[in-house]
Write a protein that holds these residues in place. Sequence first.
Motif, short mmCIF file in Angstrom:
data_model
loop_
_atom_site.label_atom_id
_atom_site.label_comp_id
_atom_site.label_asym_id
_atom_site.label_seq_id
_atom_site.Cartn_x
_atom_site.Cartn_y
_atom_site.Cartn_z
N THR A 176 52.03 17.32 -32.28
CA THR A 176 50.87 18.37 -32.80
C THR A 176 49.30 17.67 -31.98
O THR A 176 48.98 18.45 -31.39
N LEU A 177 49.69 16.25 -32.30
CA LEU A 177 48.31 15.60 -31.50
C LEU A 177 48.21 16.03 -29.86
O LEU A 177 47.61 16.14 -28.98
N PHE A 178 49.31 15.76 -29.38
CA PHE A 178 49.79 16.07 -27.81
C PHE A 178 50.11 17.10 -27.65
O PHE A 178 50.97 17.48 -26.23
N TYR A 179 50.24 18.46 -28.45
CA TYR A 179 50.45 19.49 -27.96
C TYR A 179 49.96 20.12 -26.82
O TYR A 179 51.00 20.37 -25.21
N LYS A 180 48.71 19.69 -25.83
CA LYS A 180 47.72 20.08 -24.97
C LYS A 180 48.39 19.97 -23.72
O LYS A 180 49.02 20.32 -22.89
N GLU A 181 48.72 18.39 -24.12
CA GLU A 181 49.23 17.77 -22.85
C GLU A 181 50.75 18.06 -22.25
O GLU A 181 50.85 18.36 -20.88
N LYS A 240 52.36 20.92 -23.60
CA LYS A 240 52.48 21.82 -23.34
C LYS A 240 52.32 22.52 -22.17
O LYS A 240 52.99 23.14 -20.78
N TRP A 287 42.37 13.36 -23.20
CA TRP A 287 43.25 13.07 -24.30
C TRP A 287 43.27 13.98 -25.60
O TRP A 287 41.65 13.40 -26.19
N LEU A 288 43.73 14.47 -26.40
CA LEU A 288 43.44 15.39 -27.62
C LEU A 288 42.44 16.19 -28.23
O LEU A 288 43.31 16.91 -29.07
N ARG A 289 41.61 16.15 -27.44
CA ARG A 289 40.47 17.30 -27.44
C ARG A 289 41.78 18.47 -27.14
O ARG A 289 41.72 18.72 -25.71
N ARG A 290 41.18 19.99 -28.05
CA ARG A 290 41.91 20.95 -27.74
C ARG A 290 40.35 21.16 -27.21
O ARG A 290 39.41 21.60 -27.79
N PRO A 291 41.00 22.68 -27.04
CA PRO A 291 40.20 23.79 -25.95
C PRO A 291 39.25 24.93 -26.85
O PRO A 291 39.59 24.85 -27.95
N PHE A 304 57.50 30.88 -19.55
CA PHE A 304 57.22 29.91 -20.33
C PHE A 304 56.42 30.61 -20.91
O PHE A 304 56.30 31.95 -20.64
N MET A 351 44.45 26.20 -18.58
CA MET A 351 44.94 24.75 -18.31
C MET A 351 43.81 24.25 -17.29
O MET A 351 44.28 22.78 -16.87
N VAL A 384 53.90 31.26 -23.02
CA VAL A 384 52.30 31.18 -22.82
C VAL A 384 51.64 32.71 -21.82
O VAL A 384 52.27 32.93 -21.43
N TYR A 413 42.05 21.22 -18.71
CA TYR A 413 42.37 20.15 -19.45
C TYR A 413 41.57 19.22 -18.77
O TYR A 413 41.70 17.92 -19.59
#
Lengths: 425, 245
Positions: free
Chosen positions: A153-158, A160, B97-101, B79, B89, B81, B92
């Motif tokens: 969950t934490l590294f979902y973006k990375e 992906k 790190w860790l922050r969501r869009p 894929f 992306m 998406v 990004y």
Amino acid sequence: MTFDYLTVVVLLGTSLLGGVAGVVGTFAVLRRRALVGDVLAHAALPGLCLAFLVLGTVQFAGLLVGALLSGLAGLALITLVCHATRTKEDAALGIVLSTFFGVGIVLLSIVQQQASGGQAGLKSYIFGQAGLMGRRDVYLIGTVAFVGLCAMTLFYKELKLLSFDPGFARAQGWPTLRLDLGLMAVLALVIIIGLPAVGVVLMAAMLILPGATARFWTDRLGRMLPLAGIVGAGSAAGATLLSAGMLTAWLGFDLFAFGDTTANLPTGPLIVLCGTAVLLVSVLFSPRRGVIAAMGRTARSRWRTGLENLLSTLYELGERQPDECPEVPLQAVLDRRRWRPWHARTLLWWASWRGLIERSDHAARLTQQGAQHAARIVRARRLWEAFLIHGVNIAPDHVHRDADAIEHLLPAELVERLEAELPKS
Amino acid sequence: MTVAYHRKPVLWDIDLIAPEGKLIGIVGPNGAGKSTLIKAVLGLVPAASGRVTFYGKPYARQRHRVGYVPQRESVDWDFPVTTTDVVTMGTYGQLGWLRRPGARQRETARRCLEQVGMTAMADRQIRQLSGGQQQRVFLARALAQDASIYFMDEPFSGVDAATESAILRLLQSLRREGKTVLVVHHDLPTVRQYFDHVILLNMRLIAAGPTETTFTNENLQKTYGGRLTILDEAAEAVRRGGPQP
């Protein structure tokens, strides 16, 4: 149907395991690392046996450390074989996997010959036996599941980005090697804690099946992951019930009553079979990717083409007559189209049911609505033919066959453009 | 800079300064090392020797100013998406790190999709796009990186006419904004029309400079007139690790 305490413990353990394996496995498959999981699982067997020889017990935690170490040794050996000998990666995977598994089996039979009595549980590591799971084992599984799901969950973006386009991720400055190693570490943890329940041979299926199933139901990674988790947990729970004899107890008779009862079946194969059953249902019934939906689409477009051919044939046969919508003898239509009788009958019935034609016994005529529809198709075909002859310079006698299929597919907007492009003469 | 694959050098002693604010075409025959040049500059393949600087600083400190369009074939288009996901992306790198869009990143993605004329496809799964549309998605993703220098690997290869003109318009608008764009290209007839500057490459640098003075028959002859067999053989020798008995 009652659940005793032991069954609840085992159910909880296998469901947690199935869920986290489904989620982590989905990323592993998307990153094309599914076979790594298979190697890791098989390569763990010698470590299990060695740990038992050293420790002398079948205690869960101790054995798992051994399994993890030998699994990782297997992975390291693959990298080494690839780089040192230029063996292709898939061949190296195969070599290491079977060698480690072979060593593991040999060690296992050595262990079995030592009559110390404590080795009874060891054999279940090959195909898994969830029934042997205890409360402390479930705590361990729960911890790993929590860690694994948190990491995903934490590294979902990375993850992906890494799975979709590792080159772009690197160019953007992400430490792709460390991300890959992190994913592999979580994968290794999940595999190792799954070994007692599922066994080294079939562990990989638990990673691959839920993701493959979930892919049939969604095009979004964000939905695919939880779905894979649910599918994984569900099939693991179902298999556990079967394996523990719960289904037999519930039904009152044994579904698989050949010789032994299902209570003695190992859990690993049952989990795989449950997962495969769910996958099979998805392959068949998924609305967009499923086999039945695809067959339906093919059949629909075939019937639609047939209907449009019927209308355009009626239109062309009646075109030279003074009436707007003249009666056309059915025999004339059938002479033009090589339809089987039942196909022709169905088409005629369908067209009149939709109010596109009016028919008597031996003749049919287009209704107002049918004539409009037919005119559109005939016009599209003729424009296309003219375009092929004038715009693409195809000999006129080569044209008609191709055009016969395309008029059913041309969008209205393209037909307008065809008309605009033709020379005005 | 020298670049090697499996210890076999594929690019020799490239020494090059790309001018700011220009559209630069990287041109050369198959196997000349055009894509490799880009990948080495971006650190995707290790350079055997040499260094790369952007605005006087090493690449690692300037990544946020660099946008990248890889070859379309480099990813799996099945894929799970959507078009918008892929374009997002691009943001990004700035998110870290860790922050969501969030809303701002979605807005960026929407704007970039609009710039390549793909707004209507925003929620499609990427497999449903045509080849040209997929190429435009990659361009939009690079735009979302909001960079000063762009590297594009064969964006014009195998695209339809609509995409080709969309890409061209985009390149020109990037130049107007003062951005530098390096494009791997192998369609010779369009080079003069598309690029201000060319880099002619064939395992080594043949010539680099303004298209007018550099894209000459003489230089093209040198670039395409037969591979340098001596370089090929030397590369082979390096791979083997020295003279064989």
